[in-house]
Design an enzyme around this catalytic site. Structure first.
Site, PDB file in Angstrom:
ATOM      1  N   SER A 167       0.858  -1.194   0.000  1.00  0.00           N
ATOM      2  CA  SER A 167       0.000   0.000   0.000  1.00  0.00           C
ATOM      3  C   SER A 167       0.886   1.233   0.000  1.00  0.00           C
ATOM      4  CB  SER A 167      -0.893   0.005   1.238  1.00  0.00           C
ATOM      5  OG  SER A 167      -1.413   1.316   1.403  1.00  0.00           O
ATOM      6  N   HIS A 209      -0.936  -1.439  -4.389  1.00  0.00           N
ATOM      7  CA  HIS A 209      -2.220  -1.143  -3.744  1.00  0.00           C
ATOM      8  C   HIS A 209      -2.344   0.363  -3.515  1.00  0.00           C
ATOM      9  CE1 HIS A 209      -5.724  -2.355  -1.273  1.00  0.00           C
ATOM     10  NE2 HIS A 209      -5.381  -1.371  -0.460  1.00  0.00           N
ATOM     11  N   ASP A 255      -4.769   3.300  -2.053  1.00  0.00           N
ATOM     12  CA  ASP A 255      -5.896   3.577  -1.162  1.00  0.00           C
ATOM     13  C   ASP A 255      -6.476   4.953  -1.456  1.00  0.00           C
ATOM     14  OD1 ASP A 255      -6.069   1.250   0.626  1.00  0.00           O
ATOM     15  OD2 ASP A 255      -4.032   1.811   1.202  1.00  0.00           O
ATOM     16  N   MET A 298      -9.253   7.621  -0.497  1.00  0.00           N
ATOM     17  CA  MET A 298     -10.133   7.969   0.640  1.00  0.00           C
ATOM     18  C   MET A 298     -10.671   9.385   0.461  1.00  0.00           C
ATOM     19  SD  MET A 298      -7.893   6.500   3.815  1.00  0.00           S
ATOM     20  CE  MET A 298      -6.985   4.941   3.704  1.00  0.00           C
ATOM     21  N   HIS A 319      -8.183   0.529  -4.240  1.00  0.00           N
ATOM     22  CA  HIS A 319      -9.154   0.306  -3.163  1.00  0.00           C
ATOM     23  C   HIS A 319      -9.907   1.614  -2.933  1.00  0.00           C
ATOM     24  CE1 HIS A 319      -9.561  -0.745   1.446  1.00  0.00           C
ATOM     25  NE2 HIS A 319     -10.719  -0.625   0.851  1.00  0.00           N
ATOM     26  N   MET A 362     -12.344   3.866  -1.170  1.00  0.00           N
ATOM     27  CA  MET A 362     -13.072   4.129   0.087  1.00  0.00           C
ATOM     28  C   MET A 362     -13.746   5.487  -0.066  1.00  0.00           C
ATOM     29  SD  MET A 362     -10.076   2.689   2.570  1.00  0.00           S
ATOM     30  CE  MET A 362      -8.857   2.776   1.258  1.00  0.00           C
ATOM     31  N   MET A 397     -10.983  -6.772   5.024  1.00  0.00           N
ATOM     32  CA  MET A 397     -10.304  -5.768   5.844  1.00  0.00           C
ATOM     33  C   MET A 397     -10.024  -6.372   7.220  1.00  0.00           C
ATOM     34  SD  MET A 397      -9.876  -3.090   3.990  1.00  0.00           S
ATOM     35  CE  MET A 397      -9.064  -2.131   5.274  1.00  0.00           C
ATOM     36  N   PHE A 425      -6.805   4.283   7.862  1.00  0.00           N
ATOM     37  CA  PHE A 425      -5.426   4.613   8.212  1.00  0.00           C
ATOM     38  C   PHE A 425      -4.509   3.394   8.103  1.00  0.00           C
ATOM     39  CE2 PHE A 425      -8.363   7.260  10.590  1.00  0.00           C
ATOM     40  CZ  PHE A 425      -7.933   8.528  10.225  1.00  0.00           C
ATOM     41  N   GLY A 426      -3.251   3.668   7.770  1.00  0.00           N
ATOM     42  CA  GLY A 426      -2.234   2.623   7.832  1.00  0.00           C
ATOM     43  C   GLY A 426      -1.768   2.466   9.278  1.00  0.00           C
ATOM     44  N   GLY A 427      -0.996   1.422   9.516  1.00  0.00           N
ATOM     45  CA  GLY A 427      -0.336   1.269  10.808  1.00  0.00           C
ATOM     46  C   GLY A 427      -1.210   0.791  11.949  1.00  0.00           C
ATOM     47  N   ASP A 451      -6.206  -6.975   3.931  1.00  0.00           N
ATOM     48  CA  ASP A 451      -5.677  -5.609   4.032  1.00  0.00           C
ATOM     49  C   ASP A 451      -5.793  -5.089   5.458  1.00  0.00           C
ATOM     50  OD1 ASP A 451      -4.949  -2.966   3.566  1.00  0.00           O
ATOM     51  OD2 ASP A 451      -6.676  -2.489   2.297  1.00  0.00           O
ATOM     52  N   GLY A 456      -2.776  -4.245   8.891  1.00  0.00           N
ATOM     53  CA  GLY A 456      -2.002  -4.874   9.961  1.00  0.00           C
ATOM     54  C   GLY A 456      -1.271  -6.128   9.540  1.00  0.00           C
ATOM     55  N   SER A 478       2.788  -0.406   6.117  1.00  0.00           N
ATOM     56  CA  SER A 478       3.903  -0.208   7.053  1.00  0.00           C
ATOM     57  C   SER A 478       4.964  -1.294   6.922  1.00  0.00           C
ATOM     58  CB  SER A 478       3.418  -0.207   8.503  1.00  0.00           C
ATOM     59  OG  SER A 478       2.098   0.171   8.617  1.00  0.00           O
TER      60      SER A 478
HETATM   61  C1  DX5 Z   1      -6.517   1.119   5.374  1.00  0.00           C
HETATM   62  C2  DX5 Z   1      -5.959   0.805   4.008  1.00  0.00           C
HETATM   63  C3  DX5 Z   1      -4.787  -0.088   4.020  1.00  0.00           C
HETATM   64  C4  DX5 Z   1      -3.592   0.443   4.746  1.00  0.00           C
HETATM   65  C5  DX5 Z   1      -2.772  -0.722   5.199  1.00  0.00           C
HETATM   66  O1  DX5 Z   1      -7.707   1.803   5.219  1.00  0.00           O
HETATM   67  O2  DX5 Z   1      -6.957   0.196   3.220  1.00  0.00           O
HETATM   68  O3  DX5 Z   1      -4.459  -0.464   2.686  1.00  0.00           O
HETATM   69  O4  DX5 Z   1      -2.802   1.281   3.981  1.00  0.00           O
HETATM   70  O5  DX5 Z   1      -1.729  -0.258   5.989  1.00  0.00           O
HETATM   71  P1  DX5 Z   1      -0.934  -1.226   6.987  1.00  0.00           P
HETATM   72  O6  DX5 Z   1      -0.371  -2.330   6.173  1.00  0.00           O
HETATM   73  O7  DX5 Z   1       0.098  -0.313   7.553  1.00  0.00           O
HETATM   74  O8  DX5 Z   1      -1.933  -1.709   8.005  1.00  0.00           O
HETATM   75 ZN    ZN Z   2      -6.415  -0.663   1.241  1.00  0.00          ZN
END
Ligand code: DX5
Ligand code: ZN
Length: 220
Positions: free
Chosen positions: A9, A34, A36, A38, A67, A69, A138, A144-146, A176, A178, A199
Protein backbone atom coordinates in the site's frame (compact mmCIF):
# COMPACT_ATOMS: atom_id res chain seq x y z
CA UNK A 1 2.24 -23.48 1.04
CA UNK A 2 2.26 -21.25 -2.06
CA UNK A 3 3.73 -17.79 -1.48
CA UNK A 4 1.09 -15.05 -1.54
CA UNK A 5 1.18 -12.14 -3.94
CA UNK A 6 2.20 -8.92 -2.18
CA UNK A 7 0.43 -5.65 -2.91
CA UNK A 8 2.26 -2.87 -1.03
CA UNK A 9 0.00 0.00 0.00
CA UNK A 10 1.58 3.25 -1.13
CA UNK A 11 -0.25 4.98 1.72
CA UNK A 12 2.95 4.33 3.71
CA UNK A 13 5.27 5.62 0.97
CA UNK A 14 6.96 9.03 0.88
CA UNK A 15 4.28 11.10 -0.88
CA UNK A 16 6.85 13.67 -2.01
CA UNK A 17 8.62 10.95 -4.04
CA UNK A 18 5.76 8.68 -5.09
CA UNK A 19 7.07 7.80 -8.57
CA UNK A 20 10.44 6.72 -7.18
CA UNK A 21 8.75 4.80 -4.39
CA UNK A 22 6.57 2.87 -6.86
CA UNK A 23 9.64 2.00 -8.95
CA UNK A 24 11.47 0.90 -5.82
CA UNK A 25 8.74 -1.50 -4.66
CA UNK A 26 8.36 -2.82 -8.21
CA UNK A 27 12.09 -3.65 -8.31
CA UNK A 28 11.91 -5.05 -4.77
CA UNK A 29 9.40 -7.71 -5.84
CA UNK A 30 5.94 -6.22 -5.36
CA UNK A 31 3.37 -8.18 -7.39
CA UNK A 32 0.65 -5.50 -7.42
CA UNK A 33 0.55 -1.87 -6.28
CA UNK A 34 -2.22 -1.14 -3.74
CA UNK A 35 -3.62 2.38 -3.97
CA UNK A 36 -5.90 3.58 -1.16
CA UNK A 37 -8.40 6.21 -2.28
CA UNK A 38 -10.13 7.97 0.64
CA UNK A 39 -12.60 10.83 0.59
CA UNK A 40 -12.84 12.08 4.19
CA UNK A 41 -16.51 11.07 4.16
CA UNK A 42 -16.79 7.30 3.72
CA UNK A 43 -13.63 7.06 5.86
CA UNK A 44 -12.12 9.71 8.14
CA UNK A 45 -9.08 10.45 5.97
CA UNK A 46 -8.35 12.00 2.56
CA UNK A 47 -5.69 10.59 0.26
CA UNK A 48 -5.34 10.58 -3.51
CA UNK A 49 -7.46 10.64 -6.64
CA UNK A 50 -7.32 9.68 -10.33
CA UNK A 51 -4.81 12.40 -11.31
CA UNK A 52 -2.15 10.92 -9.04
CA UNK A 53 -2.87 7.39 -10.27
CA UNK A 54 -2.52 8.58 -13.86
CA UNK A 55 0.81 10.23 -13.03
CA UNK A 56 2.09 7.00 -11.49
CA UNK A 57 0.99 4.77 -14.38
CA UNK A 58 4.21 5.25 -16.38
CA UNK A 59 6.39 4.24 -13.42
CA UNK A 60 5.49 0.54 -13.38
CA UNK A 61 3.76 -2.18 -15.39
CA UNK A 62 2.56 -3.97 -12.27
CA UNK A 63 -1.22 -4.09 -11.81
CA UNK A 64 -2.76 -1.14 -9.97
CA UNK A 65 -4.98 -2.58 -7.23
CA UNK A 66 -7.19 0.41 -6.44
CA UNK A 67 -9.15 0.31 -3.16
CA UNK A 68 -11.96 2.84 -3.33
CA UNK A 69 -13.07 4.13 0.09
CA UNK A 70 -15.39 6.78 -1.32
CA UNK A 71 -19.14 7.33 -1.37
CA UNK A 72 -20.81 7.75 -3.71
CA UNK A 73 -18.53 5.70 -5.94
CA UNK A 74 -20.37 4.99 -9.21
CA UNK A 75 -19.74 8.33 -10.90
CA UNK A 76 -15.95 8.02 -10.41
CA UNK A 77 -15.40 4.50 -11.75
CA UNK A 78 -14.66 5.62 -15.29
CA UNK A 79 -12.11 8.20 -14.13
CA UNK A 80 -10.22 5.55 -12.17
CA UNK A 81 -10.33 3.08 -15.07
CA UNK A 82 -9.03 5.72 -17.46
CA UNK A 83 -6.30 6.69 -15.00
CA UNK A 84 -4.90 3.15 -15.28
CA UNK A 85 -6.51 1.02 -12.58
CA UNK A 86 -6.40 -2.73 -13.29
CA UNK A 87 -8.63 -3.70 -10.37
CA UNK A 88 -11.30 -1.51 -8.79
CA UNK A 89 -12.48 -2.65 -5.38
CA UNK A 90 -15.58 -1.23 -3.74
CA UNK A 91 -17.32 -1.41 -0.36
CA UNK A 92 -20.99 -2.55 -0.48
CA UNK A 93 -21.73 0.25 2.04
CA UNK A 94 -20.60 2.88 -0.51
CA UNK A 95 -23.87 2.77 -2.41
CA UNK A 96 -27.29 1.18 -2.49
CA UNK A 97 -26.60 -1.11 -5.48
CA UNK A 98 -23.33 -3.02 -5.18
CA UNK A 99 -24.45 -5.46 -7.90
CA UNK A 100 -24.86 -2.60 -10.37
CA UNK A 101 -21.53 -1.07 -9.30
CA UNK A 102 -19.71 -4.35 -9.97
CA UNK A 103 -21.41 -4.65 -13.37
CA UNK A 104 -20.29 -1.10 -14.16
CA UNK A 105 -16.67 -1.91 -13.25
CA UNK A 106 -16.65 -4.99 -15.49
CA UNK A 107 -18.19 -2.96 -18.32
CA UNK A 108 -15.11 -0.72 -18.14
CA UNK A 109 -12.88 -3.76 -18.80
CA UNK A 110 -11.37 -3.60 -15.37
CA UNK A 111 -11.31 -6.38 -12.78
CA UNK A 112 -13.95 -6.00 -10.07
CA UNK A 113 -13.34 -6.41 -6.36
CA UNK A 114 -15.59 -6.24 -3.33
CA UNK A 115 -14.28 -5.45 0.15
CA UNK A 116 -15.69 -6.50 3.51
CA UNK A 117 -15.11 -4.31 6.57
CA UNK A 118 -14.43 -6.12 9.85
CA UNK A 119 -18.13 -5.71 10.75
CA UNK A 120 -19.49 -6.72 7.34
CA UNK A 121 -20.81 -10.29 7.20
CA UNK A 122 -19.78 -12.86 4.61
CA UNK A 123 -23.43 -13.19 3.56
CA UNK A 124 -23.01 -9.99 1.50
CA UNK A 125 -21.14 -12.14 -1.05
CA UNK A 126 -23.97 -14.58 -1.65
CA UNK A 127 -25.48 -13.04 -4.76
CA UNK A 128 -22.40 -11.40 -6.28
CA UNK A 129 -19.89 -14.25 -6.60
CA UNK A 130 -20.37 -14.27 -10.38
CA UNK A 131 -19.43 -10.58 -10.59
CA UNK A 132 -16.17 -10.45 -8.63
CA UNK A 133 -12.56 -11.19 -9.55
CA UNK A 134 -11.34 -10.33 -6.08
CA UNK A 135 -12.67 -10.41 -2.53
CA UNK A 136 -10.80 -8.20 -0.05
CA UNK A 137 -11.10 -8.79 3.68
CA UNK A 138 -10.30 -5.77 5.84
CA UNK A 139 -8.39 -6.86 8.94
CA UNK A 140 -8.57 -3.28 10.32
CA UNK A 141 -11.25 -0.64 10.04
CA UNK A 142 -10.46 1.34 6.88
CA UNK A 143 -9.00 4.84 7.02
CA UNK A 144 -5.43 4.61 8.21
CA UNK A 145 -2.23 2.62 7.83
CA UNK A 146 -0.34 1.27 10.81
CA UNK A 147 -3.26 -0.25 12.74
CA UNK A 148 -3.25 -3.64 14.49
CA UNK A 149 -4.56 -6.77 12.79
CA UNK A 150 -7.99 -7.90 14.07
CA UNK A 151 -7.62 -11.68 14.61
CA UNK A 152 -11.36 -12.43 14.34
CA UNK A 153 -11.04 -11.81 10.57
CA UNK A 154 -9.08 -15.06 10.15
CA UNK A 155 -12.28 -17.12 10.47
CA UNK A 156 -13.88 -14.89 7.86
CA UNK A 157 -10.96 -15.47 5.49
CA UNK A 158 -11.33 -19.24 5.95
CA UNK A 159 -15.10 -19.05 5.34
CA UNK A 160 -14.61 -17.07 2.14
CA UNK A 161 -11.87 -19.44 0.95
CA UNK A 162 -14.40 -22.28 1.27
CA UNK A 163 -17.01 -20.27 -0.67
CA UNK A 164 -14.55 -19.51 -3.48
CA UNK A 165 -13.41 -23.12 -3.73
CA UNK A 166 -16.99 -24.31 -3.78
CA UNK A 167 -17.89 -21.83 -6.52
CA UNK A 168 -15.06 -23.11 -8.73
CA UNK A 169 -14.50 -19.50 -9.86
CA UNK A 170 -11.18 -17.75 -10.40
CA UNK A 171 -11.44 -15.25 -7.53
CA UNK A 172 -8.49 -13.81 -5.61
CA UNK A 173 -8.74 -13.54 -1.81
CA UNK A 174 -6.88 -10.51 -0.48
CA UNK A 175 -6.34 -9.23 3.07
CA UNK A 176 -5.68 -5.61 4.03
CA UNK A 177 -4.62 -4.09 7.34
CA UNK A 178 -2.00 -4.87 9.96
CA UNK A 179 -0.27 -7.44 7.76
CA UNK A 180 3.28 -8.23 8.91
CA UNK A 181 5.33 -11.43 8.45
CA UNK A 182 3.57 -13.03 11.40
CA UNK A 183 -0.04 -12.15 10.50
CA UNK A 184 0.80 -12.83 6.83
CA UNK A 185 1.50 -16.46 7.68
CA UNK A 186 -1.84 -16.72 9.50
CA UNK A 187 -3.72 -15.16 6.57
CA UNK A 188 -2.15 -17.56 4.08
CA UNK A 189 -2.91 -20.52 6.35
CA UNK A 190 -6.55 -19.35 6.43
CA UNK A 191 -6.66 -19.25 2.62
CA UNK A 192 -5.62 -15.76 1.48
CA UNK A 193 -3.56 -15.50 -1.70
CA UNK A 194 -2.89 -11.73 -1.92
CA UNK A 195 -1.69 -9.57 0.98
CA UNK A 196 -1.72 -5.79 1.21
CA UNK A 197 1.04 -4.33 3.37
CA UNK A 198 1.79 -0.66 3.94
CA UNK A 199 3.90 -0.21 7.05
CA UNK A 200 5.50 -3.65 6.78
CA UNK A 201 6.70 -2.97 3.21
CA UNK A 202 7.98 0.58 3.63
CA UNK A 203 9.62 0.33 7.05
CA UNK A 204 13.34 0.99 7.05
CA UNK A 205 13.39 2.83 3.72
CA UNK A 206 14.18 1.70 0.14
CA UNK A 207 17.19 -0.42 1.11
CA UNK A 208 14.85 -2.69 3.09
CA UNK A 209 11.96 -3.08 0.64
CA UNK A 210 13.18 -6.32 -0.97
CA UNK A 211 13.82 -7.97 2.40
CA UNK A 212 10.47 -6.71 3.74
CA UNK A 213 8.56 -8.14 0.76
CA UNK A 214 10.45 -11.44 0.94
CA UNK A 215 9.58 -11.70 4.65
CA UNK A 216 5.90 -11.13 3.85
CA UNK A 217 6.07 -13.94 1.29
CA UNK A 218 7.50 -16.17 4.01
CA UNK A 219 10.87 -16.37 2.27
CA UNK A 220 13.07 -14.85 4.93
C1 DX5 B 1 -6.52 1.12 5.37
C2 DX5 B 1 -5.96 0.80 4.01
C3 DX5 B 1 -4.79 -0.09 4.02
C4 DX5 B 1 -3.59 0.44 4.75
C5 DX5 B 1 -2.77 -0.72 5.20
O1 DX5 B 1 -7.71 1.80 5.22
O2 DX5 B 1 -6.96 0.20 3.22
O3 DX5 B 1 -4.46 -0.46 2.69
O4 DX5 B 1 -2.80 1.28 3.98
O5 DX5 B 1 -1.73 -0.26 5.99
P1 DX5 B 1 -0.93 -1.23 6.99
O6 DX5 B 1 -0.37 -2.33 6.17
O7 DX5 B 1 0.10 -0.31 7.55
O8 DX5 B 1 -1.93 -1.71 8.01
ZN1 ZN C 1 -6.42 -0.66 1.24
Amino acid sequence: MTAPLISPSILSADFARLGEEVRAIDEAGADWIHIDVMDGHFVPNITIGPAVIKALRSHTRKPFDVHLMIAPVDQYLEDFAEAGADILTVHPEAGPHVHRTLQAIRALDVKAGVVLNPGTPVSVLGNIMDLVDLILVMSVNPGFGGQSFIPSQLDKIAAIRAMIDESGRDIRLEVDGGVNPDTARQCVAAGADVLVAGSATFKGGPGQYAANIAALKGKA
